[in-house]
Scaffold this motif. Structure first.
Motif, mmCIF file in Angstrom:
data_model
loop_
_atom_site.group_PDB
_atom_site.id
_atom_site.type_symbol
_atom_site.label_atom_id
_atom_site.label_comp_id
_atom_site.label_asym_id
_atom_site.label_seq_id
_atom_site.Cartn_x
_atom_site.Cartn_y
_atom_site.Cartn_z
ATOM 1 N N GLU A 157 0.826 -1.207 0.000
ATOM 2 C CA GLU A 157 0.000 0.000 0.000
ATOM 3 C C GLU A 157 0.862 1.261 0.000
ATOM 4 O O GLU A 157 0.618 2.216 -0.738
ATOM 5 N N HIS A 158 1.915 1.225 0.835
ATOM 6 C CA HIS A 158 2.813 2.379 0.967
ATOM 7 C C HIS A 158 3.502 2.711 -0.359
ATOM 8 O O HIS A 158 3.650 3.876 -0.730
ATOM 9 N N LEU A 159 3.917 1.683 -1.066
ATOM 10 C CA LEU A 159 4.664 1.887 -2.318
ATOM 11 C C LEU A 159 3.743 1.975 -3.525
ATOM 12 O O LEU A 159 4.167 2.401 -4.607
ATOM 13 N N GLY A 160 2.512 1.520 -3.361
ATOM 14 C CA GLY A 160 1.575 1.546 -4.474
ATOM 15 C C GLY A 160 1.874 0.523 -5.548
ATOM 16 O O GLY A 160 1.513 0.702 -6.712
ATOM 17 N N VAL A 161 2.544 -0.549 -5.176
ATOM 18 C CA VAL A 161 2.824 -1.619 -6.140
ATOM 19 C C VAL A 161 2.544 -2.971 -5.481
ATOM 20 O O VAL A 161 2.570 -3.089 -4.251
ATOM 21 N N GLY A 162 2.278 -3.961 -6.309
ATOM 22 C CA GLY A 162 2.067 -5.317 -5.824
ATOM 23 C C GLY A 162 3.299 -6.168 -6.058
ATOM 24 O O GLY A 162 4.381 -5.655 -6.387
ATOM 25 N N HIS A 163 3.113 -7.469 -5.909
ATOM 26 C CA HIS A 163 4.220 -8.414 -6.102
ATOM 27 C C HIS A 163 4.812 -8.297 -7.509
ATOM 28 O O HIS A 163 4.083 -8.270 -8.494
ATOM 29 N N ASP A 164 6.132 -8.238 -7.579
ATOM 30 C CA ASP A 164 6.852 -8.201 -8.857
ATOM 31 C C ASP A 164 6.504 -6.954 -9.669
ATOM 32 O O ASP A 164 6.483 -6.973 -10.887
ATOM 33 N N GLU A 165 6.224 -5.871 -8.955
ATOM 34 C CA GLU A 165 5.987 -4.595 -9.628
ATOM 35 C C GLU A 165 6.989 -3.565 -9.109
ATOM 36 O O GLU A 165 7.484 -3.674 -7.988
ATOM 37 N N THR A 166 7.252 -2.561 -9.938
ATOM 38 C CA THR A 166 8.289 -1.588 -9.632
ATOM 39 C C THR A 166 7.682 -0.199 -9.468
ATOM 40 O O THR A 166 6.776 0.186 -10.220
ATOM 41 N N ASP A 213 7.202 3.812 -9.664
ATOM 42 C CA ASP A 213 7.349 4.674 -10.845
ATOM 43 C C ASP A 213 8.733 5.298 -10.952
ATOM 44 O O ASP A 213 9.228 5.559 -12.054
ATOM 45 N N ASP A 214 9.353 5.576 -9.804
ATOM 46 C CA ASP A 214 10.690 6.182 -9.854
ATOM 47 C C ASP A 214 11.787 5.163 -10.160
ATOM 48 O O ASP A 214 12.963 5.511 -10.214
ATOM 49 N N GLY A 215 11.389 3.902 -10.342
ATOM 50 C CA GLY A 215 12.382 2.881 -10.686
ATOM 51 C C GLY A 215 13.258 2.457 -9.517
ATOM 52 O O GLY A 215 14.241 1.736 -9.698
ATOM 53 N N ALA A 216 12.901 2.878 -8.313
ATOM 54 C CA ALA A 216 13.775 2.590 -7.175
ATOM 55 C C ALA A 216 13.568 1.189 -6.619
ATOM 56 O O ALA A 216 14.526 0.494 -6.277
ATOM 57 N N ILE A 217 12.312 0.777 -6.536
ATOM 58 C CA ILE A 217 12.031 -0.444 -5.782
ATOM 59 C C ILE A 217 11.134 -1.396 -6.549
ATOM 60 O O ILE A 217 10.083 -1.016 -7.068
ATOM 61 N N THR A 218 11.574 -2.648 -6.617
ATOM 62 C CA THR A 218 10.711 -3.726 -7.069
ATOM 63 C C THR A 218 10.313 -4.527 -5.839
ATOM 64 O O THR A 218 11.179 -5.013 -5.107
ATOM 65 N N LEU A 219 9.026 -4.602 -5.606
ATOM 66 C CA LEU A 219 8.524 -5.303 -4.426
ATOM 67 C C LEU A 219 8.238 -6.758 -4.785
ATOM 68 O O LEU A 219 7.719 -7.043 -5.861
ATOM 69 N N GLU A 220 8.611 -7.645 -3.877
ATOM 70 C CA GLU A 220 8.363 -9.068 -4.104
ATOM 71 C C GLU A 220 7.937 -9.751 -2.817
ATOM 72 O O GLU A 220 8.328 -9.343 -1.732
ATOM 73 N N ARG A 221 7.163 -10.824 -2.974
ATOM 74 C CA ARG A 221 7.062 -11.809 -1.911
ATOM 75 C C ARG A 221 8.219 -12.767 -2.138
ATOM 76 O O ARG A 221 8.445 -13.173 -3.275
ATOM 77 N N VAL A 222 8.944 -13.118 -1.097
ATOM 78 C CA VAL A 222 9.966 -14.137 -1.279
ATOM 79 C C VAL A 222 9.630 -15.339 -0.421
ATOM 80 O O VAL A 222 8.898 -15.241 0.566
ATOM 81 N N GLU A 223 10.176 -16.478 -0.842
ATOM 82 C CA GLU A 223 10.019 -17.700 -0.065
ATOM 83 C C GLU A 223 11.094 -17.738 1.010
ATOM 84 O O GLU A 223 11.947 -16.855 1.093
ATOM 85 N N CYS A 224 11.044 -18.788 1.810
ATOM 86 C CA CYS A 224 11.924 -18.907 2.985
ATOM 87 C C CYS A 224 13.376 -18.602 2.622
ATOM 88 O O CYS A 224 13.943 -19.197 1.718
ATOM 89 N N ASN A 225 13.953 -17.644 3.315
ATOM 90 C CA ASN A 225 15.308 -17.202 2.980
ATOM 91 C C ASN A 225 16.350 -17.642 4.015
ATOM 92 O O ASN A 225 17.404 -17.033 4.161
ATOM 93 N N ALA A 226 16.031 -18.712 4.739
ATOM 94 C CA ALA A 226 16.989 -19.323 5.678
ATOM 95 C C ALA A 226 17.413 -18.352 6.776
ATOM 96 O O ALA A 226 18.584 -18.267 7.134
ATOM 97 N N ALA A 227 16.448 -17.628 7.316
ATOM 98 C CA ALA A 227 16.733 -16.731 8.435
ATOM 99 C C ALA A 227 15.554 -16.742 9.401
ATOM 100 O O ALA A 227 15.222 -15.730 10.008
#
Lengths: 233, 445
Positions: free
Chosen positions: A108-117, A119-133
């Motif tokens: 909501e804060h970034l205005g993008v969903g999964h695998d979307e970037t 508008d300023d090209g700064a951030i691609t948001l993703e859901r990730v799977e277990c990252n061993a942490a």
């Protein structure tokens, strides 16, 4: 090189020389494909059409074979990636500990969903799977550096700083988060000299060891030197 | 009372724990390799066999026995491939190990290579952990510079190249034959077995594939002896292992203990459950191992005892959930994972995980019907034992075990047309859920 590549000569020369260094690590050149795709991302910011053609030509395989591999793995991006990939773990444990809420609020804060970037090209948001942490849940990754024990507010603050161009420090990792292209070059096997940054492990990693130190617990004593194997107990 | 036995973790609190200098000073680093280089190769294999070390990557296959399956040396290449693609949900031991002390692994690679007469070893690290990869690349370079790797290792005439390879995001590459395909530059899909990797592995040559922690345990066995190793653990599950506690516990983290320790003992060490809460369910070894409940706290966490209780020790990934957690939500999310990670090669797994995901989501979302529980059991019956590799089998574990332990909870979702749990209570912070959506459903996957 194929006549329709749009790489300029200098880029092509440097890609070739890096690719030579990559394939030299393996008995079979084809093994270099995964690191070469990371290399392509380090130049183009995603697996571009030109990158696919380059890999195919260099390894003597078809562009279809390269694409088949590039589309199988989630770290290879099929469209231009943001400068920073922000991945929120929403696998079960992190999701339940708060990862779901972090993803929803960030989205909501970034205005993008999964695998979307953004508008300023700064951030691609993703859901990730277990990252061993999991012992640091809920976990967020920024360009594959660890941001442990997150909350929606801490996650939003990280993305705000990233978009404002401020240096951002992972909880465990290099002093500052590098760009997607820089990190892709490391993943292609070219060290960036930052291995010594980041200091000691976090508290969960050391939790058992700390307790052992406090209680004087150690592994069993090693049998006296020279004792024949199989006799001491 | 069982106490902790720091061996691999013992160097982790030292300054620059990841450096060669620290490893040499604090862990008698590379004395195991020096010793191994004076031993007949067969004796190293025999020592690891006699130690009882079993694969720490989940399956628990005896490590030395795996090495001994290599056919007689024909003078052509044979390979060691280390599986550092740690991705099983809940599993978080190899990644911190490499980050904190990569030389345990690098020395293990060198000793194992000597034992099996391998001159080119590979470490396949998942790509999503860049700092871990940096530290491992640096450790390998330090080992080259110090003469532990490369041409003429420590002047003995033994040559060993080590390549550290980053993956690119695919759980299936933790399956050993999928990992080999991936390392050959292909899509990571499992191969038909036999032939097993010991006979035809990387580049169709004899190959040993071992987990990080297995290989990292080898130097201590060579250095300290078989009996030292066997003095920890149980008769058939010997030695120490990393137990990774996560979830609703007071002090989650890595606890290195003899195999056979119980969750009750570990929980005690970790300060118990978070204040005011009780344990509801937990996984002994990752999401692919059938879950346990509060009735299972005293089961010794060794291969035999956990197996006898109808689960698997797996990777000792102890994901622990308290009474605020909805087991349907947990299982549904795990199924999203398996469906996402199914490589698509075989029908039971590809289709089965897809449909299980739909049914679980429907139940969680309040649209479940009475027949859904039996439908899921039936779907699982059609996957288990029929999938091409262990991913499909593992996908059924959380479903069948949660239905067995918490069938009433599934029924309550169906009867009440929705989830009776408040997701806010199981989170570690206060928040206001986004209205009208399943928790975490924004954005798609």
């Amino acid at each position: 090189m194929t006549h329709d590549s749009r790489y300029d000569e200098a880029t092509l020369a440097s890609l070739k020389s890096d690719a030579e260094a990559i394939v030299a690590r393996y008995p079979d050149r084809r093994s270099g494909l995964l690191p070469m795709l990371h290399l392509v991302q380090s130049v183009d910011g995603y697996v571009s059409r030109d990158g696919i053609l380059f890999c195919a030509e260099f390894l003597g395989i078809t562009p279809a074979e390269v694409s088949a591999v590039a589309t199988f793995y989630t770290q290879y991006k099929r469209h231009p990636n943001g400068t920073y990939t922000v991945g929120v773990c929403t696998n079960t444990l992190c999701a339940i500990m708060g990862g779901d809420a972090i993803f929803d609020e960030l989205s909501e804060h970034l205005g993008v969903g999964h695998d979307e970037t953004t508008d300023d090209g700064a951030i691609t948001l993703e859901r990730v799977e277990c990252n061993a942490a999991c012992d640091y849940a809920p976990v967020m990754m920024v360009n594959w550096e660890f941001f442990d024990n997150q909350t929606p507010d801490s996650a939003k603050a990280v993305t705000d700083d990233l978009r404002a161009g401020k240096p951002v420090t992972p909880t465990r990792g290099a002093q500052h988060v590098c760009t997607f292209k820089q990190v892709s070059r490391v993943l292609a096997g070219f060290p960036d000299g930052l291995a010594d940054e980041g200091g000691l492990a976090g508290a969960p990693t050391l939790a058992g060891l700390k307790l052992a130190r406090e209680n004087g617990w150690t592994a069993p004593a090693v049998p006296a030197a020279g004792a024949p194997e199989g006799e001491s107990k | 009372m069982t106490t902790l036995t720091p061996v691999l973790t013992d160097t982790w609190d030292k300054e620059r724990s990841w450096s060669l200098d620290t490893y040499l000073a604090a862990a008698d680093g590379y004395t195991g390799l020096r010793k191994a280089l004076t031993m007949p190769q067969g004796d190293i294999v025999a020592a690891v066999k006699d130690s009882g070390l079993r694969g720490r990557g989940g399956a628990g296959f005896p490590t030395g026995l795996k090495w001994s399956f290599l056919p007689p040396d024909d003078g052509k290449p044979r390979y060691l491939v280390v599986n550092a693609d740690e991705s099983e949900p809940g599993t978080c031991k190899d990644i911190p190990l490499i980050m904190a002390s990569p030389h345990h692994l690098v020395e293990g690679v060198a000793i194992t290579s000597v034992a099996i007469n391998c001159h080119h070893a590979f470490i396949y690290v998942r790509g999503e952990v860049v700092h871990v990869y940096r530290r491992l690349l640096q450790a390998v370079q330090e080992a080259y510079d110090a003469g532990y790797l490369g041409k003429n290792v420590l002047g003995t005439g033994f040559d060993l190249e080590v390549t550290v390879h980053a993956g690119a995001g695919a759980y299936i590459c933790g399956e050993e034959t999928a990992l080999l395909d991936s390392l050959e530059g292909l899509r990571g899909q499992p191969r038909l077995k036999p032939p097993f990797p010991a006979v035809e592995g990387l580049y169709a040559r004899p190959t040993v594939v071992n987990n990080v922690e297995s290989i990292a345990s080898v130097p201590s066995i060579v250095r300290n002896g078989v009996d030292w190793f066997k003095s920890m653990g149980t008769e058939r599950s010997t030695g120490m292992g990393l137990f990774s506690l996560s979830g609703h516990v007071t002090r989650p983290g890595q606890y290195e203990a003899p195999l056979g320790i119980t969750l009750r003992e570990l929980l005690d060490m970790a300060g118990g459950m978070r204040e005011g809460h009780q344990i509801k369910f937990w996984t002994p070894g990752g999401s692919s191992t059938p879950m346990f409940s509060d009735k299972h706290l005293d089961i010794p966490l060794d291969y035999e005892s956990v197996g006898a209780a109808k689960s698997m020790l797996g990777t000792r990934a102890l994901q622990i959930f308290d009474e605020t957690t909805c087991v349907v939500r947990a299982t549904s999310r795990w199924m999203d994972f398996y469906a996402h990670e199914s490589c698509g090669k075989c029908t039971p797994c590809r289709e089965g995980t897809y449909w299980l995901k739909q049914v679980l989501r429907r139940i969680e979302d309040g649209g479940g019907v009475d027949a859904d529980i039996d439908l899921m059991v039936d779907l699982c019956d059609n996957i288990l034992g029929r999938a091409f590799c262990a991913l499909g089998d593992g996908a059924t574990s959380p479903v069948t075990s949660s239905i067995e332990l918490f069938r009433d909870e599934y029924q309550a979702h169906i009867d009440n047309h929705g989830c009776p749990f408040d997701p806010v209570r199981s989170a570690l912070f206060e928040y206001t859920p986004k209205a009208g959506a399943l928790a975490g459903s924004a954005g798609g996957h």
